[in-house]
Design a protein around this motif. Structure first.
Motif, short mmCIF file in Angstrom:
data_model
loop_
_atom_site.label_atom_id
_atom_site.label_comp_id
_atom_site.label_asym_id
_atom_site.label_seq_id
_atom_site.Cartn_x
_atom_site.Cartn_y
_atom_site.Cartn_z
N ALA A 200 0.81 -1.22 0.00
CA ALA A 200 0.00 0.00 0.00
C ALA A 200 0.84 1.26 0.00
N GLN A 201 2.07 1.17 0.52
CA GLN A 201 2.92 2.36 0.58
C GLN A 201 3.35 2.82 -0.82
N LYS A 202 3.20 1.95 -1.83
CA LYS A 202 3.55 2.33 -3.20
C LYS A 202 2.33 2.74 -4.04
N ALA A 203 1.14 2.70 -3.44
CA ALA A 203 -0.09 2.93 -4.21
C ALA A 203 -0.13 4.33 -4.82
N ARG A 204 0.27 5.33 -4.06
CA ARG A 204 0.21 6.70 -4.60
C ARG A 204 1.20 6.87 -5.75
N ALA A 205 2.42 6.34 -5.58
CA ALA A 205 3.41 6.45 -6.66
C ALA A 205 2.93 5.74 -7.91
N VAL A 206 2.34 4.56 -7.74
CA VAL A 206 1.82 3.80 -8.89
C VAL A 206 0.72 4.59 -9.58
N ARG A 207 -0.21 5.13 -8.81
CA ARG A 207 -1.27 5.94 -9.41
C ARG A 207 -0.69 7.12 -10.19
N ASP A 208 0.29 7.79 -9.61
CA ASP A 208 0.82 8.98 -10.24
C ASP A 208 1.57 8.67 -11.53
N PHE A 209 2.40 7.60 -11.52
CA PHE A 209 3.20 7.39 -12.73
C PHE A 209 2.44 6.62 -13.80
N VAL A 210 1.40 5.86 -13.43
CA VAL A 210 0.63 5.13 -14.43
C VAL A 210 -0.46 6.00 -15.04
N GLU A 211 -1.20 6.72 -14.20
CA GLU A 211 -2.38 7.44 -14.68
C GLU A 211 -2.28 8.95 -14.54
N GLY A 212 -1.21 9.45 -13.97
CA GLY A 212 -1.02 10.89 -13.86
C GLY A 212 -0.32 11.46 -15.09
N PRO A 213 -0.04 12.75 -15.06
CA PRO A 213 0.66 13.37 -16.18
C PRO A 213 2.13 12.97 -16.21
N VAL A 214 2.72 13.03 -17.39
CA VAL A 214 4.17 12.86 -17.52
C VAL A 214 4.81 14.15 -17.04
N ALA A 215 5.55 14.06 -15.94
CA ALA A 215 6.11 15.26 -15.33
C ALA A 215 7.33 14.89 -14.50
N ALA A 216 8.27 15.81 -14.44
CA ALA A 216 9.51 15.55 -13.69
C ALA A 216 9.28 15.36 -12.21
N ILE A 217 8.17 15.86 -11.67
CA ILE A 217 7.89 15.68 -10.25
C ILE A 217 7.68 14.22 -9.91
N CYS A 218 7.32 13.41 -10.89
CA CYS A 218 7.18 11.95 -10.72
C CYS A 218 8.01 11.30 -11.81
N ALA A 219 9.26 11.00 -11.48
CA ALA A 219 10.21 10.56 -12.51
C ALA A 219 9.73 9.34 -13.28
N ALA A 220 9.08 8.39 -12.59
CA ALA A 220 8.66 7.16 -13.26
C ALA A 220 7.60 7.40 -14.33
N SER A 221 6.94 8.56 -14.29
CA SER A 221 5.91 8.83 -15.30
C SER A 221 6.48 8.87 -16.71
N VAL A 222 7.79 9.06 -16.86
CA VAL A 222 8.40 9.05 -18.18
C VAL A 222 8.17 7.72 -18.88
N LEU A 223 7.94 6.65 -18.10
CA LEU A 223 7.74 5.33 -18.69
C LEU A 223 6.45 5.25 -19.51
N GLN A 224 5.54 6.20 -19.33
CA GLN A 224 4.36 6.24 -20.20
C GLN A 224 4.76 6.42 -21.66
N MET A 225 5.95 6.96 -21.88
CA MET A 225 6.42 7.22 -23.25
C MET A 225 7.32 6.10 -23.78
N HIS A 226 7.52 5.06 -22.98
CA HIS A 226 8.37 3.95 -23.40
C HIS A 226 7.55 2.97 -24.24
N PRO A 227 8.11 2.44 -25.33
CA PRO A 227 7.33 1.55 -26.20
C PRO A 227 7.04 0.18 -25.62
N HIS A 228 7.77 -0.24 -24.57
CA HIS A 228 7.54 -1.59 -24.03
C HIS A 228 7.86 -1.60 -22.54
N THR A 229 6.91 -1.12 -21.75
CA THR A 229 7.03 -1.14 -20.29
C THR A 229 5.95 -2.04 -19.72
#
Length: 260
Positions: A200-229
């Motif tokens: 559960a401690q990772k739930a917010r980070a997962v929500r932010d990088f999977v369904e949030g905007p691509v933004a430097a404040i959440c580094a993992a969100s860049v993976l939305q732009m990866h062709p095979h993640t």
């Protein structure tokens, strides 16, 4: 980005190990990106088990660590070179010379970072990069605010990351303030990224990088732009996702031949 919600960490480890085993069997000289922290430990256990009980060989494989602390003496038990050796590479038949990591003890760290990037290129690039994610959405040690195009470099850790990692040391005072890490641009060069998050401690980070905007404040969100993640998570880590039912349906009805 494919999101796979599984019932427990053992199932996650098995799926990730399946992907790595399939890669190594197809490409005996594959290049793996190796993460530390608690997230990949089950995967390393499963791969070591398969190596010892079957015919899975890593003899031709190269491995590249994501990051390293700056300032720890060579051989320190919590240096990431030692963690990867202890938790994974000493348990399989990979050649020690084929395991590479950023040099946090170099006299010239920028030069060492450039050399590390060149070694990855000379090996042909990373085929599969294993990742965890921090509670603030960092991957590797790319803290909030990291450039989405960054390469291997020195970074300062934020207080939350040092607090999260203090469990591996006797006290937070022993956790270094600086690290060397592959950049987000370096990670994005990998052909396949497999990210694991549980609890559960990772739930917010997962929500932010999977369904949030691509933004430097959440580094993992860049993976939305990866062709095979591929994102492998348990129910607790998935608890903040709006599209969780869709992800479950998609994976349950996925063709067997497709893999991850």
């Amino acid at each position: 980005m494919e999101v796979v919600i599984l019932h427990d960490p053992a199932a996650i480890a098995a799926v990730a190990a399946d992907a790595i085993e399939d890669l190594v069997r197809r490409k005996p000289h594959a290049v793996l990106g190796l993460a530390t922290g608690s997230s990949p430990l089950g995967v390393y256990d499963e791969l070591a088990r398969r190596h010892h009980t079957g015919s899975l060989s890593f003899a031709g494989v190269h491995g590249f660590a994501l990051d390293e602390y700056v300032g720890l003496p060579v051989g320190h038990p919590e240096s990431y070179r030692e963690v990867i050796r202890r938790e994974f590479t000493d348990r399989i038949d990979i050649h020690p010379d084929n395991v590479h990591g950023p040099d946090g003890a170099a006299d010239d760290i920028p030069a060492a970072c450039a050399a590390f990037e060149e070694t990855i290129r000379e090996a042909g690039g990373v085929d599969l990069q294993l990742l965890g994610v921090g509670t603030d959405g960092h991957i590797g040690f790319n803290e909030p605010g990291s450039s989405l195009a960054s390469r291997t470099r020195i970074k300062s850790l934020i207080d939350q990351t040092r607090k999260d990692n203090a469990r591996f040391f006797d006290s937070i005072d022993e956790v270094p303030h600086h690290v060397v890490t592959q950049g987000l641009g370096t990670i994005m060069d990998a052909r396949h990224v497999v990210l694991i998050a549980t609890g559960a401690q990772k739930a917010r980070a997962v929500r932010d990088f999977v369904e949030g905007p691509v933004a430097a404040i959440c580094a993992a969100s860049v993976l939305q732009m990866h062709p095979h993640t591929t994102v492998l998570i348990d129910e607790a880590a998935a608890s903040g996702l709006k599209l969780a039912d869709y992800y479950r349906h998609t994976y349950a009805n996925k063709p067997d031949w497709q893999g991850i």
